[in-house]
Design a protein around this motif. Structure first.
Motif, short mmCIF file in Angstrom:
data_model
loop_
_atom_site.label_atom_id
_atom_site.label_comp_id
_atom_site.label_asym_id
_atom_site.label_seq_id
_atom_site.Cartn_x
_atom_site.Cartn_y
_atom_site.Cartn_z
N MET A 193 -6.43 -3.04 -7.17
CA MET A 193 -5.24 -2.21 -7.32
C MET A 193 -4.67 -1.81 -5.97
N GLY A 194 -5.47 -1.92 -4.90
CA GLY A 194 -5.02 -1.50 -3.57
C GLY A 194 -3.79 -2.25 -3.09
N GLY A 195 -3.76 -3.57 -3.32
CA GLY A 195 -2.62 -4.37 -2.90
C GLY A 195 -1.36 -4.00 -3.68
N ALA A 196 -1.51 -3.78 -4.98
CA ALA A 196 -0.37 -3.40 -5.82
C ALA A 196 0.18 -2.04 -5.39
N LEU A 197 -0.71 -1.12 -5.04
CA LEU A 197 -0.27 0.20 -4.58
C LEU A 197 0.48 0.09 -3.26
N ALA A 204 6.50 -1.71 -9.59
CA ALA A 204 6.09 -0.57 -10.41
C ALA A 204 5.41 -1.04 -11.69
N PHE A 205 5.95 -2.08 -12.31
CA PHE A 205 5.33 -2.62 -13.52
C PHE A 205 3.94 -3.17 -13.22
N ASP A 206 3.82 -3.92 -12.13
CA ASP A 206 2.53 -4.50 -11.74
C ASP A 206 1.50 -3.40 -11.52
N LEU A 207 1.88 -2.38 -10.77
CA LEU A 207 0.96 -1.28 -10.51
C LEU A 207 0.61 -0.54 -11.79
N GLY A 208 1.60 -0.29 -12.63
CA GLY A 208 1.36 0.42 -13.88
C GLY A 208 0.41 -0.33 -14.80
N ARG A 209 0.53 -1.64 -14.87
CA ARG A 209 -0.38 -2.42 -15.70
C ARG A 209 -1.79 -2.42 -15.14
N ARG A 210 -1.90 -2.56 -13.81
CA ARG A 210 -3.23 -2.56 -13.19
C ARG A 210 -3.91 -1.19 -13.32
N ALA A 211 -3.11 -0.12 -13.23
CA ALA A 211 -3.67 1.23 -13.32
C ALA A 211 -3.80 1.71 -14.77
N MET A 270 5.04 4.80 -16.82
CA MET A 270 5.56 3.62 -16.16
C MET A 270 7.09 3.63 -16.14
N LEU A 271 7.71 4.00 -17.25
CA LEU A 271 9.17 4.05 -17.30
C LEU A 271 9.72 5.13 -16.37
N ALA A 272 9.06 6.27 -16.28
CA ALA A 272 9.51 7.34 -15.39
C ALA A 272 9.46 6.88 -13.93
N VAL A 273 8.39 6.20 -13.56
CA VAL A 273 8.28 5.70 -12.19
C VAL A 273 9.34 4.64 -11.93
N MET A 274 9.61 3.80 -12.91
CA MET A 274 10.63 2.76 -12.73
C MET A 274 12.03 3.37 -12.56
N LEU A 275 12.31 4.43 -13.29
CA LEU A 275 13.62 5.07 -13.18
C LEU A 275 13.79 5.86 -11.88
N ALA A 276 12.70 6.15 -11.20
CA ALA A 276 12.78 6.95 -9.97
C ALA A 276 13.60 6.26 -8.89
N GLY A 277 13.75 4.97 -8.93
CA GLY A 277 14.54 4.26 -7.92
C GLY A 277 16.03 4.34 -8.12
N THR A 278 16.48 5.05 -9.16
CA THR A 278 17.91 5.13 -9.44
C THR A 278 18.55 6.42 -8.96
N VAL A 279 17.75 7.40 -8.59
CA VAL A 279 18.28 8.70 -8.16
C VAL A 279 17.90 8.91 -6.69
N PRO A 280 18.89 9.23 -5.83
CA PRO A 280 18.56 9.42 -4.41
C PRO A 280 17.45 10.45 -4.22
N PHE A 281 16.54 10.16 -3.33
CA PHE A 281 15.40 10.99 -2.93
C PHE A 281 14.25 11.03 -3.95
N SER A 318 0.83 7.79 -5.47
CA SER A 318 -0.29 7.71 -4.54
C SER A 318 -1.39 8.70 -4.92
N ALA A 319 -1.00 9.89 -5.34
CA ALA A 319 -1.99 10.89 -5.77
C ALA A 319 -2.70 10.42 -7.03
N TRP A 320 -1.97 9.85 -7.97
CA TRP A 320 -2.61 9.34 -9.19
C TRP A 320 -3.58 8.23 -8.88
N ALA A 321 -3.20 7.37 -7.94
CA ALA A 321 -4.05 6.22 -7.61
C ALA A 321 -5.32 6.65 -6.89
#
Length: 108
Positions: free
Chosen positions: A1-5, A57-64, A71-82, A92-95
């Motif tokens: 999972m380290g590489g995916a993270l 994000a999908f790759d990491l979510g499946r591995r974790a 997974m959907l929340a993390v994927m949507l995070a790239g659509t809102v600035p900051f 990173s904290a979850w991992a």
């Protein structure tokens, strides 16, 4: 999972920076000064990079083994600035959190 993270963290930062450039610099230039150059160049780049972000994000979510909602929340995070920066820190904290496993049954 380290590489995916690592892949996820790198692309989350890249997508976050490109989105900020697009929104904070490109959009005001386009609408206030009638200069769409930044939006025309950075916009498609952000679109492509966001697709890479979704795959990472999908790759990491499946591995974790994340629930679909996370997974959907993390994927949507790239659509809102900051927000991608915040999501990257949370991911990173979850991992790095030790996994909680059920106790092994005792043979007896």
């Amino acid at each position: 999972m380290g590489g995916a993270l690592t892949r996820y963290r790198a692309i989350a930062w890249i997508v976050g920076v490109v989105l900020i450039v697009l929104v904070v610099i490109g959009m005001p230039l386009k609408y206030a000064f009638d200069n769409p150059t930044v939006v025309e160049t950075v916009g498609p780049a952000h679109g492509f990079l966001y697709m890479v972000y979704l795959v990472a994000a999908f790759d990491l979510g499946r591995r974790a083994d994340w629930p679909l909602k996370r997974m959907l929340a993390v994927m949507l995070a790239g659509t809102v600035p900051f927000v991608s920066f915040y999501a990257e820190r949370r991911v990173s904290a979850w991992a790095h959190r030790p996994t909680e496993r059920a106790p092994e049954p005792v043979a007896g």
